[in-house]
Design a protein around this motif. Structure first.
Motif, PDB file in Angstrom:
ATOM      1  N   THR A 131      -6.779  -9.916   0.689  1.00 29.49           N
ATOM      2  CA  THR A 131      -6.717  -8.505   0.280  1.00 29.49           C
ATOM      3  C   THR A 131      -5.181  -8.419   1.365  1.00 29.49           C
ATOM      4  O   THR A 131      -4.263  -8.830   1.908  1.00 29.49           O
ATOM      5  CB  THR A 131      -6.844  -9.109   2.430  1.00 29.49           C
ATOM      6  OG1 THR A 131      -8.722  -9.569   2.301  1.00 29.49           O
ATOM      7  CG2 THR A 131      -6.950  -8.387   2.673  1.00 29.49           C
ATOM      8  N   SER A 132      -4.480  -7.377   0.641  1.00 31.32           N
ATOM      9  CA  SER A 132      -3.215  -6.732   0.685  1.00 31.32           C
ATOM     10  C   SER A 132      -2.951  -5.948   2.265  1.00 31.32           C
ATOM     11  O   SER A 132      -3.670  -5.833   2.533  1.00 31.32           O
ATOM     12  CB  SER A 132      -3.602  -5.789  -0.566  1.00 31.32           C
ATOM     13  OG  SER A 132      -3.674  -4.607  -0.243  1.00 31.32           O
ATOM     14  N   ALA A 133      -1.945  -5.737   2.298  1.00 30.95           N
ATOM     15  CA  ALA A 133      -1.893  -4.949   3.638  1.00 30.95           C
ATOM     16  C   ALA A 133      -2.561  -3.272   3.841  1.00 30.95           C
ATOM     17  O   ALA A 133      -2.890  -3.545   4.727  1.00 30.95           O
ATOM     18  CB  ALA A 133      -0.210  -4.782   3.713  1.00 30.95           C
ATOM     19  N   GLY A 134      -2.799  -2.707   2.766  1.00 27.96           N
ATOM     20  CA  GLY A 134      -2.738  -1.282   2.784  1.00 27.96           C
ATOM     21  C   GLY A 134      -4.192  -1.491   2.441  1.00 27.96           C
ATOM     22  O   GLY A 134      -5.037  -0.839   2.903  1.00 27.96           O
ATOM     23  N   PHE A 135      -4.975  -2.684   1.555  1.00 27.10           N
ATOM     24  CA  PHE A 135      -6.666  -2.616   2.286  1.00 27.10           C
ATOM     25  C   PHE A 135      -7.020  -3.437   3.658  1.00 27.10           C
ATOM     26  O   PHE A 135      -7.779  -3.159   3.920  1.00 27.10           O
ATOM     27  CB  PHE A 135      -6.497  -3.551   0.770  1.00 27.10           C
ATOM     28  CG  PHE A 135      -8.247  -3.999   0.584  1.00 27.10           C
ATOM     29  CD1 PHE A 135      -9.497  -3.356  -0.377  1.00 27.10           C
ATOM     30  CD2 PHE A 135      -8.655  -5.139   1.685  1.00 27.10           C
ATOM     31  CE1 PHE A 135     -10.352  -3.258   0.219  1.00 27.10           C
ATOM     32  CE2 PHE A 135     -10.086  -5.062   1.320  1.00 27.10           C
ATOM     33  CZ  PHE A 135     -11.001  -4.563   0.800  1.00 27.10           C
TER      34      PHE A 135
END
Length: 313
Positions: free
Chosen positions: A264-268
């Motif tokens: 889980t990236s920050a954007g996601f």
């Protein structure tokens, strides 16, 4: 005195004429600047103000600005271990993959530059991955990495390199590696093109003079090529770094943030907060916090670029 008095109105008329002549020039400059200011207001100023308003308000996806929340969203964001972990993963991913792609892209560009006319032909082929939509890139690599019927697993099984299929997208480390490989395949051609353009700006006479002086290939690369393209390379790295911080599509298609929250990236994470949980106010606060982190992470690269430009000047 009489002559001076007679000339005084003429001087005043000259000033008025000068003011009248500069008025069209000022109006012309204003007309040139007005579209730029309008575009900046629509694309930058208004979204920024709207984002700040959301971050300080109780807003959901269907009912924005229901009340004033103060700094509540920011305090909650800074205390959320899941989001802070997502930021850490995004920063580590962006810094590492951008550096890897810059190194690989620069080496390929050096190879193409040494091939002269053939290198320009190969540049057209390099453009193919770059022209592929990101969603199609994600779908293609998901099919390649699939445990059942995937091209990679099928090849490894065929040659006896593995005894059973590997779930590349089901293991945290392998999932990040899969995202990085797909990102590498898509964006390295972009780096190659920019590096090739930077190498094309080096005067041919510089290398010819070095050859006359007896410099070998490594010496020419270290003392001529690399110093002359250091500033462009830092700009390319900064650009790719910003693009890597915006990682979303590959995560969405390949892993959907899993397994668990491992990819889980920050954007996601911001996307899920706004679209799945409908907490738009909290998502806006997370966006601002992440934007500040990106600014801090890219600041050393900006300073490095300024250093290289100042050295060239």
């Amino acid at each position: 005195m009489t002559a001076f008095a007679a000339d005084a109105p003429r001087l005043g008329d000259t000033r008025h004429a000068t003011r009248r002549s500069t008025l069209p020039a000022r109006l012309g400059r204003a007309l040139w600047i007005a579209p730029i200011l309008l575009a900046l207001s629509v694309t930058t100023l208004y979204p920024t103000i709207f984002l700040l308003a959301l971050a300080f308000s109780k807003s959901t996806l269907g009912k924005p600005f229901r009340g004033f929340a103060g700094f509540k969203h920011f305090a909650t964001t800074l205390q959320d271990p899941l989001f802070l972990s997502a930021i850490g993963r995004s920063v580590a991913y962006a810094l590492s993959t951008s550096l890897l792609q810059l190194t690989l892209g620069f080496l390929i560009a050096l190879l193409f530059a040494s091939l002269l006319k053939a290198g320009r032909f190969l540049m057209s082929l390099v453009l193919l991955p770059l022209m592929t939509p990101p969603v199609m890139v994600g779908v293609a690599w998901k099919l390649i990495l699939a445990p059942a019927g995937g091209l990679l697993n099928g090849t490894l099984l065929k040659y006896g390199l593995i005894s059973e299929p590997i779930s590349f997208l089901g293991h945290p480390s392998l999932a990040w590696l899969a995202i990085a490989v797909a990102d590498l395949w898509q964006w390295t051609p972009f780096i190659v093109i920019l590096c090739f353009a930077a190498l094309s700006t080096i005067p041919e006479g510089v290398h010819e003079a070095a050859l006359v002086d007896g410099a070998n290939g490594w010496q020419r690369f270290r003392h001529i090529t690399l110093p002359l393209v250091a500033a462009p390379l830092s700009s390319i790295y900064l650009l790719k770094l910003i693009l890597s911080f915006k990682l979303f599509d590959l995560v969405y298609i390949l892993t959907f943030g899993g397994p668990g929250f491992a990819t889980t990236s920050a954007g996601f994470s911001i996307y899920r907060r706004a679209i799945e949980q409908f907490d738009v106010g909290r998502a806006a606060a997370e966006t601002i916090v992440y934007g500040l982190v990106i600014g801090l992470a890219t600041l050393p690269v900006v300073r490095l670029h300024q250093h290289f430009e100042g050295r060239e000047a």
